[in-house]
Design a protein around this motif. Structure first.
Motif, PDB file in Angstrom:
ATOM      1  N   LYS A 223       0.864  -1.191   0.000  1.00  0.00           N
ATOM      2  CA  LYS A 223       0.000   0.000   0.000  1.00  0.00           C
ATOM      3  C   LYS A 223       0.890   1.226   0.000  1.00  0.00           C
ATOM      4  CE  LYS A 223      -3.969   2.300   1.006  1.00  0.00           C
ATOM      5  NZ  LYS A 223      -3.834   3.377   0.012  1.00  0.00           N
ATOM      6  N   THR A 224       0.687   2.099  -0.978  1.00  0.00           N
ATOM      7  CA  THR A 224       1.531   3.286  -1.068  1.00  0.00           C
ATOM      8  C   THR A 224       0.732   4.410  -1.743  1.00  0.00           C
ATOM      9  OG1 THR A 224       3.655   4.111  -1.871  1.00  0.00           O
ATOM     10  CG2 THR A 224       2.598   2.418  -3.213  1.00  0.00           C
ATOM     11  N   CYS A 276       7.356   2.079   1.041  1.00  0.00           N
ATOM     12  CA  CYS A 276       5.919   2.240   1.329  1.00  0.00           C
ATOM     13  C   CYS A 276       5.703   2.911   2.683  1.00  0.00           C
ATOM     14  CB  CYS A 276       5.215   0.879   1.316  1.00  0.00           C
ATOM     15  SG  CYS A 276       5.230   0.082  -0.299  1.00  0.00           S
ATOM     16  N   THR A 277       6.388   2.413   3.687  1.00  0.00           N
ATOM     17  CA  THR A 277       6.153   2.960   5.032  1.00  0.00           C
ATOM     18  C   THR A 277       6.592   4.423   5.127  1.00  0.00           C
ATOM     19  OG1 THR A 277       8.258   2.078   5.830  1.00  0.00           O
ATOM     20  CG2 THR A 277       6.307   0.721   6.161  1.00  0.00           C
ATOM     21  N   GLY A 281       2.506   4.063   4.034  1.00  0.00           N
ATOM     22  CA  GLY A 281       1.905   2.831   3.529  1.00  0.00           C
ATOM     23  C   GLY A 281       2.388   1.624   4.308  1.00  0.00           C
ATOM     24  N   HIS A 282       2.119   0.439   3.786  1.00  0.00           N
ATOM     25  CA  HIS A 282       2.531  -0.770   4.495  1.00  0.00           C
ATOM     26  C   HIS A 282       2.505  -1.953   3.538  1.00  0.00           C
ATOM     27  CE1 HIS A 282      -1.935  -0.912   5.010  1.00  0.00           C
ATOM     28  NE2 HIS A 282      -1.732  -2.183   4.689  1.00  0.00           N
ATOM     29  N   ALA A 283       2.940  -3.098   4.037  1.00  0.00           N
ATOM     30  CA  ALA A 283       2.919  -4.341   3.266  1.00  0.00           C
ATOM     31  C   ALA A 283       2.103  -5.377   4.013  1.00  0.00           C
ATOM     32  CB  ALA A 283       4.343  -4.849   3.065  1.00  0.00           C
ATOM     33  N   SER A 284       1.460  -6.262   3.256  1.00  0.00           N
ATOM     34  CA  SER A 284       0.746  -7.379   3.871  1.00  0.00           C
ATOM     35  C   SER A 284       0.806  -8.564   2.914  1.00  0.00           C
ATOM     36  CB  SER A 284      -0.704  -6.996   4.205  1.00  0.00           C
ATOM     37  OG  SER A 284      -1.378  -6.579   3.043  1.00  0.00           O
TER      38      SER A 284
ATOM     39  N   ALA B 190      -0.023   7.800   1.803  1.00  0.00           N
ATOM     40  CA  ALA B 190      -0.423   6.499   1.264  1.00  0.00           C
ATOM     41  C   ALA B 190      -1.653   5.925   1.957  1.00  0.00           C
ATOM     42  CB  ALA B 190       0.740   5.507   1.374  1.00  0.00           C
ATOM     43  N   GLY B 192      -1.889   4.082   4.664  1.00  0.00           N
ATOM     44  CA  GLY B 192      -1.748   2.774   5.307  1.00  0.00           C
ATOM     45  C   GLY B 192      -1.338   2.904   6.763  1.00  0.00           C
ATOM     46  N   ARG B 193      -0.626   1.888   7.254  1.00  0.00           N
ATOM     47  CA  ARG B 193      -0.238   1.902   8.658  1.00  0.00           C
ATOM     48  C   ARG B 193       1.091   2.617   8.879  1.00  0.00           C
ATOM     49  NH1 ARG B 193      -2.576  -3.315   8.136  1.00  0.00           N
ATOM     50  NH2 ARG B 193      -0.623  -4.407   7.802  1.00  0.00           N
ATOM     51  N   GLY B 194       1.831   2.870   7.802  1.00  0.00           N
ATOM     52  CA  GLY B 194       3.156   3.446   7.968  1.00  0.00           C
ATOM     53  C   GLY B 194       4.074   2.435   8.619  1.00  0.00           C
ATOM     54  N   ALA B 195       4.989   2.930   9.430  1.00  0.00           N
ATOM     55  CA  ALA B 195       5.971   2.024  10.043  1.00  0.00           C
ATOM     56  C   ALA B 195       5.403   1.283  11.238  1.00  0.00           C
ATOM     57  CB  ALA B 195       7.194   2.830  10.471  1.00  0.00           C
TER      58      ALA B 195
END
Lengths: 311, 472
Positions: A223-224, A276-277, A281-284, B190, B192-195
């Protein structure tokens, strides 16, 4: 350990309310089963990654699906749930109505918690009208043409009507932009006119009717931001092969390696996730390593667990 | 500067506060504080000990750090348009007024997000985006005054959130200063959750200012929706109006808004100089279609027919801006008219299954009539979101008691039929009496764990959301 409802009378029971367009079902129900159940009532659950996979698997693996272009992530389409805490106690979280600002939003928080605070047993789903027809198109073009098509779409009022705006990038074939809308019978041609206009303005082609889509859940979901998602998708396919489906409106990349196994070296994966972070954002998904919580976050989490373990 | 009597807690901090807040932005005069005693509810008053108006996020952060661990509660406040008693000093203490944090820091047209400070007024953002062909869809009716900080705190909605979603659906990221003085960013451009490992942002949106002090947000934007059609229909009874609502809510034309006003509302308008020619005693339904012209124009006769087939007495529609404004006029003037009937009015907020609309309306009428309290009803009907307005005189204790009794009965019925206590106003201190019945013991335990992590002494906005949240 057998589960026990903390307050049985408060739990959601299985139900289907076609007037309010909500369905309560087991988290292990597949998306196909949901849609078979509600379709005769002119309704649908619009977020599909793999019709044969459970709702639970969808929430855990991808957060977003093609239908998220119009309807947002899974968490915005799940109104409530029966939630089993690690202690085995089952509690009700969320609602059966479509709008709420009553208390803290534990439902979305828990749905994104990857099992750390327990797991869902049942979901209350928000359903949407089923138009009865589907408008689909696949735009072919080189990278600049498809980028322009995406940029035009992101500024177009038609965007509010499209279920899917997916840029599909694959190592073994050219990139395409898949567009889809649930619509009423007779509306398909209006969408087709728009798709042709979009192709003309962006320098893309629509050479043939779309082939049936192969549905599968991805191994990695990133997610970005919207533009970074398109760039990341291209880089993933260029560097590691496989297929990337970029959910253009959601800023999400769904990556599927060419072959099972660790397709992306760990260092490269770490770099991708950091990109991303860095923008929130994040990854899953199965390939994504679990993030290490900071000391503050670990403390917050343990305080929540301690409080919830009282139940 | 004149000095005024202050509480011992404030007196102890006053010199340090003055060092952070330059003269003129730390208010202690009774006349100044009076403007901060209440929110949109009006009749419930809580005078703060002082009001601080930070000039920027840096000053806000410094204030929170100064207050950390002290014995003075504090509450963040935007424009004060809340309708639930959210941004008031229910336990005294300091109000931090965020009106000066009003910069729109970035509008990113490529990635469709905006970065805004917490005190930006909603309509200021809307007007900034319009020339760019963009919009931020949540549209609470107080948009001309309400701030985005308040919107995020209350997870505000509005008429068009039936189609486009509420504030929480558009918050990509929040920046807040926590009570330990740390500044956190959950999410970002973005969304999302970030870090972070967990999605803390979700707990902060709709937290009614009880977990941290918001400084800025990343908000998701969308393209303008295109052409708009407004439909106005009148109905002779609730059954036919409900049939129309059901038909619209599941229609593939996807109306952006479905609003219903009851006959008492219509009679209020028609009995005033603002009359628009509606049949007295009718239900008024407003709905809108928005989208590209080739898509929405063909739906116009279809929706007209749907409304008539449901039993509409009259149907009018237009795509012309002036005429659309005229169709909405009755809805827009009602607030002012209510104020002319009685000195006070209380707008309740609850969401029910749509199928229960008629029964709930009957209950409201029965309770209000028995108590002699005028009640007019407005619904975001597509969402099942009720807004009964009770008109009364807060100088008359028996009227206040009657309104509170009606609200109690109403809220317990909402719980009974599977509804929720608030759709878009929040709980504030207005509805804390019902949270135990709504959540049950297990739900309250789950919920209170959240402020237990971020605000365990309830120093920040005490007595809101849950009655147990008392600052000690």
């Amino acid at each position: 350990m057998s589960a026990i409802a903390a307050e049985p009378t408060r739990m959601f029971m299985a139900f289907f309310d076609p007037v309010d367009m909500v369905l309560c079902c087991s988290a292990d129900t597949t998306v196909a089963e949901v849609n078979d159940r509600v379709a005769p009532h002119g309704l649908r659950f619009p977020l599909v990654g793999d019709p044969g996979s459970s709702l639970r698997a969808h929430v855990a693996a991808i957060d977003y699906a093609s239908g998220s272009a119009r309807f947002g992530p899974y968490v915005d389409n799940i109104l409530g749930m029966n939630w089993e805490l690690p202690s085995g106690t089952v509690v009700r979280v969320g609602e059966r109505v479509i709008k709420s600002t009553t208390g803290y939003d534990l439902q979305r928080f828990l749905l994104h918690s990857d099992g750390r605070y327990g797991h869902a047993r049942d979901y209350v789903l928000r359903l949407r009208p089923r138009g009865g027809a589907r408008a689909e198109s696949v735009l072919h073009g080189d990278e600049p043409a498809l980028r322009k098509a995406c940029e035009l779409l992101l500024r177009s009022p038609w965007l509010h009507w499209l279920d899917a705006v997916d840029l599909v990038l694959a190592a073994d074939r050219g990139p395409v932009l898949e567009l889809a809308a649930d619509c009423a019978p007779g509306e398909e041609e209006r969408f087709a006119d728009f798709f042709r206009q979009l192709a003309g303005e962006s320098g893309c082609q629509i050479p043939a009717p779309p082939a049936p889509r192969r549905w599968t859940l991805p191994a990695l979901s990133l997610k970005t931001t919207l533009s970074e998602a398109r760039a990341l998708g291209a880089e993933l396919v260029r560097d590691f092969g496989g297929t990337a489906r970029v959910l253009v409106v959601s800023g999400v990349v769904h990556y599927l390696p060419a072959a099972p196994g660790p397709a992306i070296p760990a260092a490269a994966l770490t770099t991708l996730i950091r990109r991303c972070t860095a923008v929130g954002g994040h990854a899953s998904g199965p390939l994504a390593p679990a993030p290490t919580p900071s000391p503050a976050e670990a403390r917050w989490a343990s305080e929540l667990e301690a409080a919830w373990n009282q139940l | 500067m004149a000095s005024f009597p202050v509480s011992p807690e404030l007196a102890r901090l006053q010199a340090r506060l003055a060092a952070v807040m330059p003269a003129g932005r730390l208010l202690t005069a009774p006349a100044q504080l009076a403007g901060y005693e209440t929110d949109g509810i009006g009749y419930k008053r809580h005078r703060p000990d002082a009001v601080a108006i930070p000039a920027n996020a840096g000053e806000l952060i410094a204030l929170v750090r100064l207050l950390q661990g002290e014995s003075l509660p504090f509450t963040l406040r935007g424009a004060g348009t809340s309708l639930s008693g959210g941004p008031v000093a229910a336990q005294g203490g300091l109000i931090i007024h965020t009106s000066r944090l009003r910069r729109i820091e970035e509008v990113n047209s490529r990635d469709l997000y905006a970065v805004v400070e917490a005190g930006v007024v909603l309509n200021h953002l809307t007007e900034t985006l319009k020339p760019l062909g963009l919009c931020y869809p949540p549209d609470p009716s107080s948009g001309a005054a309400c701030t985005l900080g308040g919107n995020v705190a209350a997870n505000a909605g509005g008429a068009h959130c039936f189609r486009y979603g509420v504030t929480g659906n558009y918050v990509l990221g929040v920046e807040a200063v926590l009570l330990d003085g740390t500044v956190v960013q959950y999410g970002g451009p973005a969304g999302g959750r970030g870090a972070w490992r967990d999605d803390w942002k979700r707990l902060f949106v709709g937290s009614e200012g009880t977990l941290g002090a918001f400084t800025r947000f990343w908000l998701r934007l969308a393209p303008l929706p295109g052409k708009a059609w407004t439909f106005r229909a009148t109905f002779g009874d609730v059954e036919s109006a409900s049939a129309a609502i059901r038909g619209l809510a599941c229609h593939p034309a996807a109306p952006a808004a479905i609003e219903l006003m009851d006959p008492r509302f219509v009679d209020l308008v028609e009995g005033s100089p603002m009359a628009v020619g509606l049949p007295r005693g009718s239900f008024l339904l407003l709905t809108e279609l928005e989208g590209p012209s080739p898509l929405v124009d063909p739906w116009v006769p279809v929706l007209e027919e749907l409304l008539r087939a449901s039993g509409a007495i009259g149907v009018t529609c237009s795509d012309q801006p002036a005429q659309r404004d005229a169709l909405w006029r009755a809805r827009k003037v009602a607030g002012g008219l209510m104020g002319q009937i009685r000195p006070d009015y209380l707008v309740q907020d609850a969401v029910i299954p749509r199928s229960q609309l008629g029964a709930m309306l009957a209950l409201i009428y029965a309770e209000a009539d028995a108590a002699g309290i005028p009640a007019v009803n407005v619904f975001h009907a597509g969402d099942g979101n009720l807004h009964p307005n009770f008109l009364f005189d807060s100088r008359q204790p028996e009227e206040v008691a009657a309104v509170e009794r009606i609200c109690r009965r109403l809220m317990h019925q909402v719980i009974e039929i599977g509804g929720t206590l608030s759709g878009e106003h929040g709980i504030g201190d207005d509805k804390t009496a019902y949270t135990a019945a709504f959540f049950g013991q297990s739900g309250v335990t789950l919920q209170l764990a959240v402020p237990g992590v971020f605000n365990p002494r309830h120093q920040l906005n005490p007595l809101k959301v849950f009655p147990e949240r008392r600052f000690a």
